[in-house]
Design a protein around this motif. Sequence first.
Motif, short mmCIF file in Angstrom:
data_model
loop_
_atom_site.label_atom_id
_atom_site.label_comp_id
_atom_site.label_asym_id
_atom_site.label_seq_id
_atom_site.Cartn_x
_atom_site.Cartn_y
_atom_site.Cartn_z
N ASP A 69 28.40 28.70 34.50
CA ASP A 69 28.82 27.47 33.84
C ASP A 69 30.28 27.58 33.40
OD1 ASP A 69 28.27 24.85 32.93
OD2 ASP A 69 27.97 25.59 30.90
N GLU A 70 30.65 28.71 32.86
CA GLU A 70 32.04 28.91 32.42
C GLU A 70 33.01 28.80 33.59
OE1 GLU A 70 31.89 32.77 30.70
OE2 GLU A 70 30.61 32.14 29.01
N ASN A 71 32.54 29.13 34.80
CA ASN A 71 33.39 29.08 35.98
C ASN A 71 33.23 27.80 36.79
OD1 ASN A 71 34.87 31.87 36.54
ND2 ASN A 71 32.90 32.33 35.57
N GLY A 72 32.38 26.88 36.31
CA GLY A 72 32.20 25.61 37.00
C GLY A 72 31.48 25.74 38.32
N VAL A 73 30.53 26.67 38.40
CA VAL A 73 29.84 26.97 39.66
C VAL A 73 28.33 26.84 39.47
CG1 VAL A 73 29.46 28.73 41.44
CG2 VAL A 73 31.70 28.54 40.35
N ASP A 74 27.65 26.17 40.40
CA ASP A 74 26.19 26.10 40.39
C ASP A 74 25.60 27.32 41.11
OD1 ASP A 74 26.12 23.60 39.13
OD2 ASP A 74 26.20 22.52 41.04
N MET A 75 24.39 27.68 40.74
CA MET A 75 23.63 28.68 41.50
C MET A 75 22.45 27.99 42.15
SD MET A 75 22.68 31.45 42.83
CE MET A 75 23.79 32.71 42.28
N GLY A 76 22.48 27.90 43.47
CA GLY A 76 21.39 27.29 44.21
C GLY A 76 20.37 28.35 44.58
N PHE A 77 19.29 28.43 43.84
CA PHE A 77 18.25 29.42 44.13
C PHE A 77 17.44 28.95 45.33
CE2 PHE A 77 18.96 30.09 39.53
CZ PHE A 77 19.23 31.45 39.55
N GLU A 78 17.34 29.81 46.33
CA GLU A 78 16.51 29.47 47.49
C GLU A 78 15.05 29.60 47.11
OE1 GLU A 78 15.88 30.59 52.20
OE2 GLU A 78 17.62 31.35 51.12
N ILE A 79 14.31 28.50 47.28
CA ILE A 79 12.89 28.47 46.95
C ILE A 79 12.17 29.17 48.10
CG2 ILE A 79 10.98 27.00 46.26
CD1 ILE A 79 13.44 26.78 44.45
N HIS A 80 11.57 30.34 47.83
CA HIS A 80 11.26 31.27 48.91
C HIS A 80 10.09 32.16 48.54
CE1 HIS A 80 11.89 34.74 51.55
NE2 HIS A 80 12.81 34.09 52.23
N PRO A 81 9.04 32.25 49.36
CA PRO A 81 7.97 33.21 49.09
C PRO A 81 8.53 34.62 48.98
CG PRO A 81 7.31 31.68 50.79
CD PRO A 81 8.77 31.43 50.55
N GLY A 82 7.99 35.38 48.05
CA GLY A 82 8.53 36.69 47.73
C GLY A 82 9.34 36.66 46.46
N GLU A 83 9.82 35.44 46.09
CA GLU A 83 10.48 35.22 44.80
C GLU A 83 9.45 34.63 43.83
OE1 GLU A 83 13.56 36.44 45.06
OE2 GLU A 83 13.01 36.61 47.17
N ASN A 97 16.27 24.04 30.86
CA ASN A 97 16.90 23.08 31.79
C ASN A 97 18.38 23.36 32.00
OD1 ASN A 97 14.53 21.43 32.30
ND2 ASN A 97 14.77 20.68 30.21
N HIS A 98 18.71 24.60 32.19
CA HIS A 98 20.11 25.00 32.36
C HIS A 98 20.77 24.16 33.46
CE1 HIS A 98 23.69 27.45 32.67
NE2 HIS A 98 23.26 28.22 31.68
N ALA A 99 21.94 23.61 33.18
CA ALA A 99 22.59 22.70 34.11
C ALA A 99 22.99 23.37 35.42
CB ALA A 99 23.83 22.09 33.45
N ARG A 100 23.20 24.68 35.41
CA ARG A 100 23.66 25.38 36.62
C ARG A 100 22.52 25.92 37.47
NH1 ARG A 100 28.65 23.55 37.72
NH2 ARG A 100 29.81 23.35 35.77
N CYS A 101 21.29 25.74 37.03
CA CYS A 101 20.13 26.18 37.81
C CYS A 101 19.81 25.12 38.85
CB CYS A 101 18.94 26.41 36.89
SG CYS A 101 17.44 26.91 37.75
N LYS A 102 20.15 25.38 40.09
CA LYS A 102 19.99 24.42 41.17
C LYS A 102 19.11 25.01 42.28
CE LYS A 102 22.61 21.27 39.23
NZ LYS A 102 23.86 20.78 39.82
N ILE A 103 18.96 24.26 43.36
CA ILE A 103 18.05 24.62 44.45
C ILE A 103 18.81 24.71 45.76
CG2 ILE A 103 16.14 23.77 45.89
CD1 ILE A 103 15.03 22.42 43.35
N THR A 104 18.57 25.78 46.52
CA THR A 104 18.92 25.80 47.94
C THR A 104 17.67 25.38 48.70
OG1 THR A 104 20.58 27.54 47.72
CG2 THR A 104 19.61 27.23 49.90
N TYR A 105 17.77 24.22 49.35
CA TYR A 105 16.62 23.62 50.02
C TYR A 105 16.49 24.19 51.43
CZ TYR A 105 13.78 19.94 52.22
OH TYR A 105 12.81 19.26 52.91
N ASP A 106 15.35 24.79 51.72
CA ASP A 106 15.06 25.34 53.06
C ASP A 106 13.65 24.93 53.43
OD1 ASP A 106 14.30 26.86 55.26
OD2 ASP A 106 15.46 28.60 54.66
N PRO A 107 13.50 23.93 54.32
CA PRO A 107 12.17 23.40 54.61
C PRO A 107 11.25 24.36 55.34
CG PRO A 107 13.78 22.49 56.13
CD PRO A 107 14.56 23.24 55.09
N SER A 108 11.82 25.37 56.00
CA SER A 108 10.96 26.30 56.76
C SER A 108 9.95 26.99 55.85
CB SER A 108 11.82 27.33 57.49
OG SER A 108 12.46 28.21 56.60
#
Length: 351
Positions: free
Chosen positions: A178-192, A209-220
């Motif tokens: 957040d201090e660096n103005g960057v989001d973290m897109g967590f890949e939603i993934h079995p094993g996590e 509800n941290h504003a920088r907690c985002k999603i990397t979307y991977d439909p596979s």
Amino acid sequence: MANAIKGPGIFLAQFLDDTAPFNSLPAIAEWAAGLGYKGVQIPTWDARVFDLDTAANSKDYCDEVAGICAAHGLAITELSCHLQGQLVAVNPAYDSNFDAFAPAEVHGNPNARQAWAVDQVTKVAHASKHLGLAGAVGFTGSLAFPYLYPWPQRPSGLIDEAFTELARRWKPILDVYDENGVDMGFEIHPGEDVFDGTTFERFLSALDNHARCKITYDPSHFLLQQLDYLAFIDIYHDRISAFHVKDAEFNPAGRQGVYSGYADWTERAGRFRSLGDGQVDFKGIFSKLTQYGFDGWAVLEWECCLKHPEQGAAEGAPFIADHIIRPTEKAFDDFAGGSTDVAALRKMMGF
């Protein structure tokens, strides 16, 4: 004009090798551009293409990296810290397997390995800022995944405690993002621990509800779980910050289903495939993401149990390009409209 999804991009991790053109950033950038890619997602753990320690402290180095890519007409889509993020939280059952993701000096020492991982993921925030990037991508790691199936029955409170601890580890890291103005897109993934929508909500709640907690979307990963990956976009579109374009197929049989009987990848009911060879409805996905205004990168993540990676990469760029939708600037029925006349409107409704 409305913004379109950017792309095609390519995640370099699966292609890096000790042989040319896959053994240096200039060479692999030229290769990717030659296939029609416009962006590259860079794995920060591979020194053949990126020096994370230097990048975190030197904007000049980051400008040099960006310049190498730009010389071939490429943008950097995101920095990836999947392997380091995995090590932020490791259940002891996986200690020996995941040691391979860390340098030898921390092998066999989970506390030192975790400290190294936290430092690495934090450096990705600083490096991303130096590169002018709005987001990074990675994994959450896992404390509870060995207890995925509730047999023997899980002790009451085990999952709550796992997510409380997972959030405790990630909250200070996300504060740096957040201090660096960057989001973290967590890949939603079995094993996590965060492997579907419900677990993402649990993690997000534990993070207040941290504003920088985002999603990397991977439909596979969703297709292999038999999750509705189009409805997922409807629910979580405001948290999707990155997009891995990866195909998969699920062919249940009389002998195996979702868990795939410990079979090798070629023999599993659920398999990752090259783009266009699987069952994922990419027309639906690109339509949904465009509908909700997603303007990030569509990045090929190549993983296929059958096709050669170079063929998959060559086919991936035109596949993605063909699916990117140019958003319309006007309604299709504008030709039949007219100016607003309030008196006429009221008359039409009888008042």
